[in-house]
Enzyme design. Sequence first.
Site, PDB file in Angstrom:
ATOM      1  N   ASP A  79      -0.093   5.168   0.924  1.00  0.00           N
ATOM      2  CA  ASP A  79      -0.264   6.157   1.982  1.00  0.00           C
ATOM      3  C   ASP A  79      -0.451   5.471   3.324  1.00  0.00           C
ATOM      4  O   ASP A  79      -1.362   4.669   3.516  1.00  0.00           O
ATOM      5  CB  ASP A  79      -1.469   7.051   1.678  1.00  0.00           C
ATOM      6  N   ASP A 116       0.872  -1.163   0.000  1.00  0.00           N
ATOM      7  CA  ASP A 116       0.000   0.000   0.000  1.00  0.00           C
ATOM      8  C   ASP A 116       0.915   1.221   0.000  1.00  0.00           C
ATOM      9  O   ASP A 116       2.108   1.115   0.312  1.00  0.00           O
ATOM     10  CB  ASP A 116      -0.878  -0.022   1.251  1.00  0.00           C
TER      11      ASP A 116
END
Length: 238
Positions: free
Chosen positions: A25, A23
């Site tokens: 952020d 991922d």
Amino acid sequence: MGSNPLSFSRPPQKLVFQGLLFDMDGTLIDSTAAVEQHWHSIGKELGVDPKVILQTSHGRRTIDVLKLISPEKANWEYVKHMESLIPQLYGADAVEIPGARNLLDSLDAHHVPWAIVTSGTSPLVAGWLGVLKLPTPKHLVVAEDVVKGKPDPTCYAMGRGKLGLEVGADVLVLEDSPAGIQAGKAAGCKVLGVVTSHTAEQIVAAGPDWIVRDLRSLKLVVGSEKGVELEISDALDV
């Protein structure tokens, strides 16, 4: 866990994976301050309380948030333009998650397969990687690539496929949000949760295989284009 203090004290563990899916952020970068400013601005523009938006926006695609608060704006042209502005306007407010740069540099140096799988759009990903000068992966899965966002597992299944790996391959997903952790698990991957944007209790409840404070707990031991041996240290003892 009750009232007992959290203990990030599990002994180091070495594990082998054929590929890694990150991922972005909250896992590779911390853009919380930038995103909060962004949503305050958008909230004022749309006439929606920014606090209401921020309660549900983390880890979710902007288009899915807009479907709830301003359906007429929920289109990719608007979303991609809006997200392209965040690194431009608030780039100084973002920082890398501790350990992210060293881990990505080591993966690239040993030609280990990895990709970014994010709820952000392609302009947002390109903007943040450019501002922070982080390594750019060969493969990306972004918000506009899938019909449903996390916790739907499609994004991580797609990421695994982009690495040339099949269902059942040893793939590690690295995530900071409960929705992302659930997506990784539903896609049949092992998941490492980082306690950067949510509480440890929230991460535990999402059910990852390991929980660490940040990416300083991961060290590449041996890597090649066929995969990587990682050492995970100081994981949460639950």
